[in-house]
Structures are given as structure tokens and as C-alpha cells.
Scaffold this motif. Structure first.
Motif, PDB file in Angstrom:
ATOM      1  N   ASP A   1      46.911  28.833  49.964  1.00 45.49           N
ATOM      2  CA  ASP A   1      47.944  28.635  48.950  1.00 45.49           C
ATOM      3  C   ASP A   1      49.314  28.356  49.558  1.00 45.49           C
ATOM      4  OD1 ASP A   1      48.395  31.145  50.003  1.00 45.49           O
ATOM      5  OD2 ASP A   1      48.295  32.222  48.098  1.00 45.49           O
ATOM      6  N   ARG A   2      49.425  28.448  50.879  1.00 44.10           N
ATOM      7  CA  ARG A   2      50.674  28.142  51.571  1.00 44.10           C
ATOM      8  C   ARG A   2      50.682  26.721  52.151  1.00 44.10           C
ATOM      9  NH1 ARG A   2      53.345  33.122  53.145  1.00 44.10           N
ATOM     10  NH2 ARG A   2      52.085  34.929  52.547  1.00 44.10           N
TER      11      ARG A   2
ATOM     12  N   ASP B   1      37.875  29.310  40.161  1.00 49.84           N
ATOM     13  CA  ASP B   1      36.778  30.201  40.536  1.00 49.84           C
ATOM     14  C   ASP B   1      36.687  30.333  42.056  1.00 49.84           C
ATOM     15  OD1 ASP B   1      34.573  31.918  40.015  1.00 49.84           O
ATOM     16  OD2 ASP B   1      33.185  30.291  40.494  1.00 49.84           O
ATOM     17  N   VAL B   2      37.833  30.599  42.691  1.00 54.64           N
ATOM     18  CA  VAL B   2      37.924  30.728  44.144  1.00 54.64           C
ATOM     19  C   VAL B   2      38.087  32.200  44.502  1.00 54.64           C
ATOM     20  CG1 VAL B   2      39.270  30.143  46.193  1.00 54.64           C
ATOM     21  CG2 VAL B   2      38.914  28.440  44.397  1.00 54.64           C
ATOM     22  N   LEU B   3      37.238  32.687  45.393  1.00 54.50           N
ATOM     23  CA  LEU B   3      37.268  34.106  45.752  1.00 54.50           C
ATOM     24  C   LEU B   3      38.583  34.500  46.398  1.00 54.50           C
ATOM     25  CD1 LEU B   3      35.701  36.786  45.974  1.00 54.50           C
ATOM     26  CD2 LEU B   3      34.926  36.030  48.230  1.00 54.50           C
TER      27      LEU B   3
ATOM     28  N   ASN C   1      45.707  33.410  38.533  1.00 48.34           N
ATOM     29  CA  ASN C   1      45.171  32.922  39.815  1.00 48.34           C
ATOM     30  C   ASN C   1      43.678  32.617  39.726  1.00 48.34           C
ATOM     31  OD1 ASN C   1      43.874  35.438  39.975  1.00 48.34           O
ATOM     32  ND2 ASN C   1      45.397  36.295  41.383  1.00 48.34           N
ATOM     33  N   GLY C   2      43.197  32.449  38.501  1.00 50.17           N
ATOM     34  CA  GLY C   2      41.785  32.123  38.316  1.00 50.17           C
ATOM     35  C   GLY C   2      40.859  33.240  38.718  1.00 50.17           C
ATOM     36  N   ASN C   3      41.373  34.506  38.632  1.00 51.86           N
ATOM     37  CA  ASN C   3      40.600  35.696  39.022  1.00 51.86           C
ATOM     38  C   ASN C   3      40.111  35.599  40.464  1.00 51.86           C
ATOM     39  OD1 ASN C   3      40.677  37.185  36.507  1.00 51.86           O
ATOM     40  ND2 ASN C   3      39.348  35.603  35.682  1.00 51.86           N
TER      41      ASN C   3
END
Length: 565
Positions: free
Chosen positions: A161-162, A153-155, A478-480
Motif C-alpha cells: 500500500d506504500r 479480498d486481500v489478506l 480496507n476490504g477486510n
């Protein structure tokens, strides 16, 4: 550039956008009687103490700045920027906006490459502490990074992510290792999320502790209260280690109706406004508001656009998107909405006015051309029915547009679009809703066809990939958390945006940004309408060095505001 929807399409959405080049074609200062046209008001001496009430256009959905519910740029303006420390902050130097180290850091981080990896070493100011007097430490950077990189639940996970690892050799030193070159590393711990306190949040439910407001602070202000549907109140952080606020209290009162907000401002119920330019507000500013000052800044980070859902009929067709783009007289819309503010030309790039060196003018090909519309539609097998609307395989060229209900400027835009599109053979219906519904539910889930909202650059570095790369399409994978709400997917575009994100060569990054703009224009993935100037109004009883920061908003230096002495 981090962008957002207003609500926050942080790629700023949303978010949070080009000046010299774009100002020549998309935005001119014009100026208003009695208003400064450079975003800065006169410096007025202030006294200690007192309270003010400021009108706020939107109420945020939550205050957990990592979560997908934190889609509103107003949440950043009202609570995030005044309370959450950042590694870098947007400042204007040499006439251009760029990121500079904040007082939280002891200086510019050291950057080194080792093989295929990039290492950034942050050193934290020994004086920096949280509101409970606990030091701001390297563990706070590590906690924040991993909450975003590994959380659900991450905007927006862009950049995080790198990250391969975060090391903490001592409490005031953090070493962030990226799995490859990353040009926009300064946006980490800086844009929107900032740095969060690990000693208060680690091992606990961060969202539950933050979403309705939080008691901690690493900035000059603390959240005193958030009365849902009514207001947010800030009070000084007594343990802030930097410049302390002059005012005793600042209340942000939610006033979504611009006309009502202006009446409250004129009557003295509100002491300041940061209104989205509406027709009635522009007229009132032009005519002058007794006892008030104003400033207008055309070099904004705001870009209004038509967002076409590339993953949903009928905008899943490039030909259809191109035909719609040739159906719209964008200059006519812009003149109608913003002509009085000196904005008369449509935007020709998805880079906004604070990043001119990266933008092109490729969308200039899309001018009203009904012959081109007919050629494209007929060539794709469409034919006009008896009602004058294009049809193909039993489906009509009918679609809806979604924006914020009650926003008069956007409603007028939609009405103009309805007429223009009807003339070209398209049927548009209006399906407006609330900010929470649109930006937290409908847009992330792809449950819309055409959207009308503002991309806001919340950090002055280009990162088109946040809004336009395939990897950032919200999905279960990607968890939306992605910000590509238009669901644009193009391998060619991905390659250009990958270069923009990873190259450490400035020339290569500029070329990649312009190539990305060319591809977006060629495929008409969405359509930019206009840069939107920033407008700030305040009662003359308020003093201090008031100015608009196009990325952080007008309250970026609220601690320097006060009652005029």
C-alpha cells in the motif's frame, strides 16, 4: 517480522518472531533424549528417486496466497514455499536469522532515495523461468504488486500500500517506487505471496485459477494434486532452473489429530511429522520412537498468545484487560505444556525468538496477583456477585475463548485458564471451531471475545504494525484485508509502529519496537503466553540436510531430501 496465526496472522499474523534475549527468559533448549536441540538433523547421503508421505497438521482453506482465504501457515509450508519464487528468503547467517536475496534475483537490489520517495531496483536472474519455460520477468513483479495494492479480498496489503509505481524498463529489471521511506521493503515479493506469473494470470480471475491448487511453478516442485480432506501431492518441476528434487513424489497427508498422527508415524504410514508440541507427543519423543530421528529448535518464530478483542465487550476496557492479565499464572501454564521441552518461562514480548534485538520484557509485570485484580475491578465499579463472578451495570464478567477444536494442547490451556480465571472472579466458556471458520470468518470479522492462537513470524524482520496498528484492523474500508484481529487502536502506538516501518535507522527501529511493546503491555491489549519450540520427526529411511527454518517451515529445502542411500 511477518506474523501469522497458525493459520496465518501474517503480521505469520502468522505472521512469521527473539532468540538470545528471549531465550534467557522465555525459552531454553532443554533438549530431548536422542534429539538435536538446534533445529538441524545429521546430513545423510541420499539416492535419486522414491516417494515419501508426510503428516500435515492443517489443511489450508485455499491456495490463492493473496486472498483472505489463505490464512493457514500450513498452506505456505505445503504448497507456497515449494512452488512460488521469492525475491528474498529467510536464512541464518552469523547465528541470526535474516533475509538474503534468493536465486531469483541477480543480486542485492539497489536502494536510492529521491526527495520523499524511495526506489528499489530489482534485477532478475536471466536463468529464472516458470515451469512452462517462460522467463520470470519484471512484469511478474509488477503484476503481483498491483494485485495486492489495488485488489479486493486481500489478506495483507502491508508495504504494497506504500507503492507509488512499478516500472519495467526491461524484462529483467523492475523499479519499485515507494511514496516514502519503507524499512521492510525486503518482505515484498518474499513473504508468503512471493512472485506470481503475469503471463498466466493477468486479465483473468486469479482466485479461481489458484484457490484449489495451480499447475504452474517457479520453484523446484509442482502441485500434482490436492484432494480436499485428504492430501496434497507434490512432484518435481522438470523445468526448474535451480537444484532439482531428489524424490519423485512427496505426499502431505492431513492428520489433524496429533495422537493419530504419531500412531501413523510409528507404524510407518507417515515418514515425517512437524507436530505442534502436545503433551502426548512430547512424552513419546522423550521415550524415543524406534527407527526415527528428531530435532528440537527453541529459536522459533512461534508465539502463543491470548488475543483480546479490543473492539468487543468486555475487552473494550483497558482496566478489564489488565485485570484479566493479572489473573493468569502464565508460568504455570507454560511449565505444564512445554516443561519437558525446556520451555519453562512465559514470553514477555510480542517479538518472537528470532528477533531478540527488538524485544523487551514489558509483559513481565503481569504475574498472578489477585489483590491487583480486585483493586482494578473494584476501582472500575465492578463487584462480585453471589456466584463469585464480577458484575457491573447488570453485566457479568463472563466471556468465551475461541481456538481450534480438537487441539489437545490448546484445550488443556483453556481448561487451566478456566480455573485460574474463575478463582479471580471471571467466567470463561470454551467456543472452539475449525481453522477455516476461525481465521477466515470469525477473527477477521471481530466475532469473538478472547482468542487463543499462535503468531508465526514468516519473515525475519520486525513489523509489529501488521498486527497492531489501527490501519490494519479488518474493515470495509480496507476490504477486510487487515491483520489487526485484536482490533487494537492507539494513536500513540501507531506513531511508534510508524517509525518502526519507515525509519531506515536501525537504532531508531529498535527503540520504536521496544516502545511499541511497552505500550502494548501498559494497555494490556493482548497477552503473550509462550514461545513454542519447533519439533521435526522423521523416519531414518529419509536422508539429506534436514533442518527447521523458523519462518519457512521444515520443508524449505525439500528438494534436498531423499531416501537414504
Amino acid at each position: 517480522m511477518t506474523t501469522r496465526i497458525t493459520s496465518r496472522h501474517r503480521a505469520c499474523l502468522a505472521g512469521a518472531a527473539s532468540a538470545v534475549a528471549l531465550l534467557a527468559t522465555a525459552c531454553t533448549s532443554g533438549g530431548l533424549p536422542g534429539a538435536n536441540a538446534n533445529g538441524t538433523g545429521p546430513a545423510v547421503p541420499v539416492r535419486q528417486g522414491g516417494a515419501i508421505v508426510i503428516g500435515a497438521e492443517q489443511e489450508p482453506d485455499c491456495a490463492d496466497w493473496i486472498s483472505t482465504c489463505a490464512g493457514s501457515i500450513w498452506g505456505t509450508y505445503l504448497m507456497d514455499v515449494p512452488t512460488i519464487p521469492r525475491a528474498f528468503v529467510p536464512r541464518k547467517t552469523g547465528g541470526a536469522w535474516g533475509p538474503v536475496p534468493s536465486p531469483v534475483l541477480a543480486g542485492e537490489p539497489a536502494v536510492a532515495t529521491a526527495g520523499t520517495q524511495q526506489k528499489v531496483t530489482y534485477r532478475i536472474n536471466p536463468a529464472a523461468v516458470w515451469s512452462d519455460k517462460e522467463p520470470i520477468t519484471s512484469q511478474d513483479l509488477k503484476y503481483t504488486a498491483l494485485q495486492i495494492r489495488d485488489g479486493k479480498d486481500v489478506l495483507d496489503k502491508t508495504g504494497y500500500d506504500r507503492i507509488a509505481s512499478v516500472d519495467t524498463p526491461d524484462p529483467k529489471t523492475a523499479v519499485v517506487t515507494f511514496n516514502g521511506p519503507y524499512a521492510n521493503w525486503r518482505a515484498l515479493f518474499s513473504d508468503t505471496v512471493g512472485i506470481l506469473p503475469s503471463h498466466l494470470l493477468a486479465g483473468k480471475d486469479r482466485d479461481a485459477l489458484m484457490k484449489d491448487g495451480y499447475s504452474f511453478s517457479g520453484g523446484p516442485w509442482k502441485i500434482d494434486s490436492w484432494k480436499r480432506g485428504s492430501s496434497v501431492t507434490l512432484v518435481p518441476n522438470p523445468n526448474y532452473w535451480g537444484e532439482k528434487p531428489k524424490l519423485d513424489k512427496v505426499t502431505f497427508q492431513f492428520t489433524a489429530d496429533t495422537a493419530a498422527a504419531f500412531q501413523a508415524f510409528k507404524s510407518g504410514q507417515l515418514d515425517a511429522l512437524y507436530p505442534t508440541p502436545q503433551l502426548d507427543s512430547v512424552d513419546q519423543i522423550k521415550n524415543g520412537v524406534p527407527g526415527a530421528r528428531s530435532t528440537v529448535d527453541p529459536q522459533s518464530g512461534n508465539l502463543e498468545a491470548l488475543w483480546m478483542n479490543n473492539g468487543k465487550f468486555p475487552f473494550d476496557s483497558a482496566v478489564f484487560r489488565q485485570a484479566v492479565s493479572y489473573s493468569v499464572d502464565r508460568d504455570a501454564i507454560v511449565k505444564r505444556l512445554y516443561g519437558a521441552l525446556g520451555v519453562t518461562k512465559s514470553a514477555q514480548s510480542f517479538l518472537t525468538p528470532i528477533l531478540p534485538q527488538y524485544s523487551g520484557a514489558d509483559f513481565s509485570q503481569y504475574r498472578l496477583d489477585l489483590a491487583k485484580v480486585a483493586s482494578l475491578m473494584q476501582g472500575d465499579g465492578w463487584a462480585k456477585g453471589p456466584d463469585g463472578i464480577w458484575a457491573k451495570n447488570g453485566k457479568r464478567a463472563a466471556f468465551s475463548v475461541a481456538s481450534l477444536a480438537g487441539n489437545k494442547r490448546r484445550e488443556l490451556t483453556e481448561q487451566i485458564l478456566q480455573q485460574q480465571l474463575k478463582t479471580a472472579g471471571f467466567e470463561l466458556t470454551i467456543a472452539n471451531t475449525t481453522a477455516a471458520e476461525l481465521f477466515s470468518k470469525a477473527a477477521p470479522s471481530g466475532n469473538y471475545q478472547l482468542g487463543l492462537w499462535t503468531l508465526v513470524d514468516t519473515f525475519p524482520q520486525p513489523s509489529l504494525g501488521q498486527s497492531f496498528s489501527t490501519a490494519t484492523i479488518p474493515s470495509a474500508a480496507n476490504g477486510n484485508s487487515g491483520l489487526n484481529l485484536a482490533r487494537i487502536s492507539s494513536p500513540e502506538l501507531d506513531r511508534a509502529l510508524g517509525t518502526l516501518d519507515t525509519s531506515l535507522d536501525q537504532g531508531a527501529r529498535i527503540a520504536a519496537a521496544k516502545q511499541g511493546d511497552r505500550i502494548l503491555a501498559r494497555d494490556a491489549n493482548s497477552l503473550p503466553l509462550s514461545a513454542i519450540p519447533n519439533v521435526l520427526l522423521w523416519n531414518t529411511k529419509i536422508g539429506g540436510p534436514l533442518s527447521i527454518n523458523p519462518s519457512s517451515g521444515p520443508w524449505w529445502n525439500l528438494e534436498q531430501w531423499g531416501l537414504a542411500s
